[in-house]
Design an enzyme around this catalytic site. Structure first.
Site, mmCIF file in Angstrom:
data_model
loop_
_atom_site.group_PDB
_atom_site.id
_atom_site.type_symbol
_atom_site.label_atom_id
_atom_site.label_comp_id
_atom_site.label_asym_id
_atom_site.label_seq_id
_atom_site.Cartn_x
_atom_site.Cartn_y
_atom_site.Cartn_z
ATOM 1 C CG ASP A 1 -4.657 5.787 1.081
ATOM 2 O OD1 ASP A 1 -5.590 4.986 1.244
ATOM 3 O OD2 ASP A 1 -4.563 6.861 1.719
ATOM 4 C CG HIS B 1 -9.055 -1.112 4.419
ATOM 5 N ND1 HIS B 1 -8.865 -1.087 3.045
ATOM 6 C CD2 HIS B 1 -8.636 0.093 4.861
ATOM 7 C CE1 HIS B 1 -8.350 0.081 2.708
ATOM 8 N NE2 HIS B 1 -8.200 0.804 3.784
ATOM 9 C CG ASP B 2 -11.444 2.335 3.573
ATOM 10 O OD1 ASP B 2 -10.958 2.244 4.722
ATOM 11 O OD2 ASP B 2 -10.839 2.844 2.617
ATOM 12 C CD GLU C 1 -8.888 4.705 -1.426
ATOM 13 O OE1 GLU C 1 -9.807 4.398 -0.662
ATOM 14 O OE2 GLU C 1 -7.986 5.497 -1.088
ATOM 15 C CG ASP D 1 -2.270 0.502 1.027
ATOM 16 O OD1 ASP D 1 -2.376 1.610 0.478
ATOM 17 O OD2 ASP D 1 -3.239 -0.184 1.400
HETATM 18 O O1 TEU Z 1 -9.595 5.801 2.013
HETATM 19 C C1 TEU Z 1 -10.101 6.932 1.357
HETATM 20 C C2 TEU Z 1 -11.441 7.270 1.822
HETATM 21 O O2 TEU Z 1 -11.721 8.363 2.211
HETATM 22 C C3 TEU Z 1 -12.448 6.226 1.802
HETATM 23 O O3 TEU Z 1 -13.279 6.395 2.905
HETATM 24 C C4 TEU Z 1 -13.204 6.332 0.518
HETATM 25 O O4 TEU Z 1 -13.741 7.611 0.382
HETATM 26 C C5 TEU Z 1 -14.317 5.354 0.508
HETATM 27 O O5 TEU Z 1 -13.768 4.064 0.607
HETATM 28 C C6 TEU Z 1 -15.151 5.434 -0.736
HETATM 29 O O6 TEU Z 1 -16.231 4.591 -0.535
HETATM 30 C C7 TEU Z 1 -8.230 5.619 2.143
HETATM 31 C C8 TEU Z 1 -7.967 4.387 2.982
HETATM 32 O O7 TEU Z 1 -8.440 3.270 2.319
HETATM 33 C C9 TEU Z 1 -8.565 4.588 4.336
HETATM 34 O O8 TEU Z 1 -8.474 3.453 5.153
HETATM 35 C C10 TEU Z 1 -7.853 5.759 4.973
HETATM 36 O O9 TEU Z 1 -8.461 6.084 6.187
HETATM 37 C C11 TEU Z 1 -7.846 7.001 4.077
HETATM 38 O O10 TEU Z 1 -7.572 6.715 2.719
HETATM 39 C C12 TEU Z 1 -6.776 7.953 4.532
HETATM 40 O O11 TEU Z 1 -5.515 7.430 4.253
#
Ligand code: TEU
Length: 596
Positions: free
Chosen positions: A214, A348-349, A274, A105
């Site tokens: 990310d 994971h989100d 992402e 990552d």
């Molecule tokens: O996530 C980006 C983020 O804001 C997500 O909540 C995204 O908007 C969502 O998945 C869309 O449905 C990344 C990482 O994956 C997350 O774990 C971190 O907290 C964030 O960036 C900050 O690094």
């Protein structure tokens, strides 16, 4: 697919199946209640057996863990809680022995506020690293000496707060769009970009195969830093979403092309960006188009954000037709425009897919998980499986106390805000609780369920895991029981996933690279599509996204040669070859078709 398209050109990163590991919750080998790198290595045979080619682990670098490692304090050091760089080298070599790869990552929109770069940057206005981050003076300072942030932008992981953090020492604000512990790097500064390229080379030279990047579409900010329009009720929201000023900003493509030129073009990598908050096809093709010279693919969030585009903590009734149109749109788009898809419904989100898109009750969970597995393993693009998805793990039970069991900073901030603004409105507060029950990131972060022993085999008996283990590992939701499951009639969820992945690989020209035809888009519960290889081999997928028995009228133009699979049984199902096809609740079917 046009003749000049390279969509169906075979590449290892297109046909690889990727498994995402959330390292803190995967496998603890030291007995401290946290997963670790050695735990990943201990499970590579398991992953191989499932059919995985590439392992992607969420961040394992040195971090104060304000956002579970998405706040990095040193990009070249592994956090001692996870192990060491030697452990990663060993993991890479164990994977290599099995013809597998590791994807890391890369979190470079921001660092931790404990990164040495930031400590230097904040130390004085004249420090050489001052402009490695984004510093601005207050918009104003009141007579009482209270400073106002430079813009009205809200924090992403706590929208009650400003995206800017005030620093007493130099009397300026720094931009921190996620949390104050995650200051944004200033990508305008060529020194920052060079430092990122250096980090990438460090890992690629160690044999890492590539990166999941990310929020890589947030690295370029609109340089004028304007206020955001007021879209949330200003009475309860002091700060407003500022994403339009940093999502796919003006220099994004310059930076990604430079990254490609300087680093990626020199290695044989896999790259996935992402990219939340972007749905514009032209814009997306600028990154993932076959000749774009940027990234292999991105994560598009339309499906996981089906409730409300770009808002994570939201709930809205949606129907199967909407789901179908999102899937079909992106399948068609990449085929027609020579781009490339990533196929995922968990990470994971996001919550667990059985809970979110189907029925996670004891009665229907296994059937639902197989339905989703059949869908995932038959859609075009690079397939991503999230840890626990292969055994049909579900959301944490609603009885769990939010205060005690939920650990994620986004949930904590969201619940705090709900309790503040809805203190006199029990109905709204209840709605907030419901959103957490369905959507909190915590649901994907409960420890992996390996077996039916105490702590589900995640950590030794008697050890308290960092996050509570779900109790349902005792009822068959664990890898070991599902792998050795024996029945004359059906497969376990895990065995179904394994077979689905095998089938996908065996017919990669159909399921990975093939054309996609949407069938009966107006049907309210059935998601059906055809997949056809360039040589004309055609398959049909029919998925009943409802808890009811239904009959689906097979279009006359489709000639079923044989039904290859049902999610209900182990052997080939006996279904009619024309006319009305009966489907049981949450049943999925796969057929081989004749082309005439
Ligand atoms: O996530 C980006 C983020 O804001 C997500 O909540 C995204 O908007 C969502 O998945 C869309 O449905 C990344 C990482 O994956 C997350 O774990 C971190 O907290 C964030 O960036 C900050 O690094």
């Amino acid at each position: 697919m046009s003749k000049s398209s390279s969509y169906a050109t075979r590449k290892w990163w297109k046909e690889s199946v990727i498994y995402q590991i959330y390292p803190s919750s995967f496998q603890d080998t030291t007995g401290n209640g946290w997963g670790d790198v050695k735990g990943i290595t201990a499970r590579v045979d398991y992953l191989k057996q499932l059919g995985i080619d590439v392992v992607w682990t969420s961040p394992i670098y040195k971090s104060p863990q304000a956002d579970m490692g998405y706040d990095i304090a040193d990009y070249k050091v592994i956090d001692p809680i996870y192990g060491s760089v030697d452990d990663v080298d060993n993991l890479v070599s164990e994977l290599k022995k099995r013809d597998m790869k590791l994807m890391m990552d890369l979190v470079v929109n921001h660092t931790s506020n404990e990164h040495e770069w930031f400590l230097e940057s904040r130390s004085s206005k004249t420090n050489p690293k001052r402009h490695w981050y984004i510093w601005k003076p207050p918009k104003s300072v009141s007579d009482a000496g209270v400073p106002e942030p430079p813009t009205n932008w809200a924090q992403i992981l706590g929208e009650a707060n400003s995206a800017w953090t005030y620093d007493n020492q130099t009397g300026e604000y720094y931009l921190s769009v996620f949390t104050p512990e995650q200051p944004d790097l200033n990508w305008e500064n060529p020194e920052v970009r060079e430092a990122v390229w250096d980090v990438m080379r460090f890992w690629l030279d160690r044999g890492v195969a590539g990166f999941r990047m990310d929020v890589i579409n947030m690295i370029s900010k609109v340089p004028t830093y304007p206020d955001a329009p007021v879209v949330l009720d200003p009475a309860s929201h002091r700060y407003q979403p500022g994403t339009q000023f940093f999502v796919n900003g003006p220099k994004l493509h310059d930076y990604l092309q430079e990254m490609h030129r300087e680093v990626l073009s020199k290695y044989d990598t896999i790259t996935v960006g992402e990219m939340p908050g972007v749905s514009d096809e032209n814009e997306i093709l600028r990154t993932v188009g076959a000749n774009a010279g940027e990234l292999n693919m991105i994560f598009i969030f339309d499906l996981v954000d089906i409730d409300k585009p770009n808002v994570r903590m939201a709930l809205k009734p949606w129907d199967v037709k909407e789901m179908k149109s999102i899937i079909s749109r992106w399948q068609r788009c990449m085929i027609e425009r020579d781009g490339w898809n990533s196929v995922f419904i968990e990470n994971h989100d996001n919550p667990r897919s059985v809970t979110r898109y189907a029925d996670d009750s004891d009665e229907w969970r296994d059937k639902s998980a197989k339905l989703l597995a059949l869908m995932q393993t038959t859609l075009g693009g690079t397939l991503f499986v999230y840890q626990g998805e292969e055994i049909g793990m579900r959301n944490a039970p609603t009885e769990w106390s939010i205060e005690e069991e939920y650990k994620d900073i986004e949930t904590i901030n969201y619940w705090k805000k709900c309790k503040q603004i809805y203190k006199d409105n029990p109905k709204q507060l209840e709605h907030g609780r419901k959103i957490i029950h369905m959507k909190a990131r915590d649901h994907a972060r409960t420890p992996m369920q390996w077996n039916n022993q105490e702590n589900a085999g995640f950590c030794p008996p008697g050890v308290k895991p960092w996050m509570r283990v779900m109790d349902d590992y005792k009822q068959g939701i664990n890898a070991e029981d599902q792998m050795k499951f024996e029945s004359d009639n059906e497969l376990s969820t895990w065995q179904f996933w394994q077979r689905g992945i095998q089938n996908r690989k065996k017919h990669a020209d159909v399921f990975v690279y093939g054309d996609y035809q949407e069938i009966s888009p107006e049907d309210p519960t059935i998601l059906a599509y055809g997949r056809t290889s360039q040589s004309g081999e055609r398959w049909l997928v029919v998925l009943n996204f409802s808890g009811k028995d239904v009959e689906w009228a097979l279009p006359e133009s489709l000639k079923v040669e044989f039904w290859a699979c049902s999610t209900y049984i182990k052997d080939q199902p006996d279904k009619p070859q024309k006319g009305k096809i009966p489907l049981k609740p949450w049943e999925g079917l796969l057929a081989k078709c004749k082309i005439e």
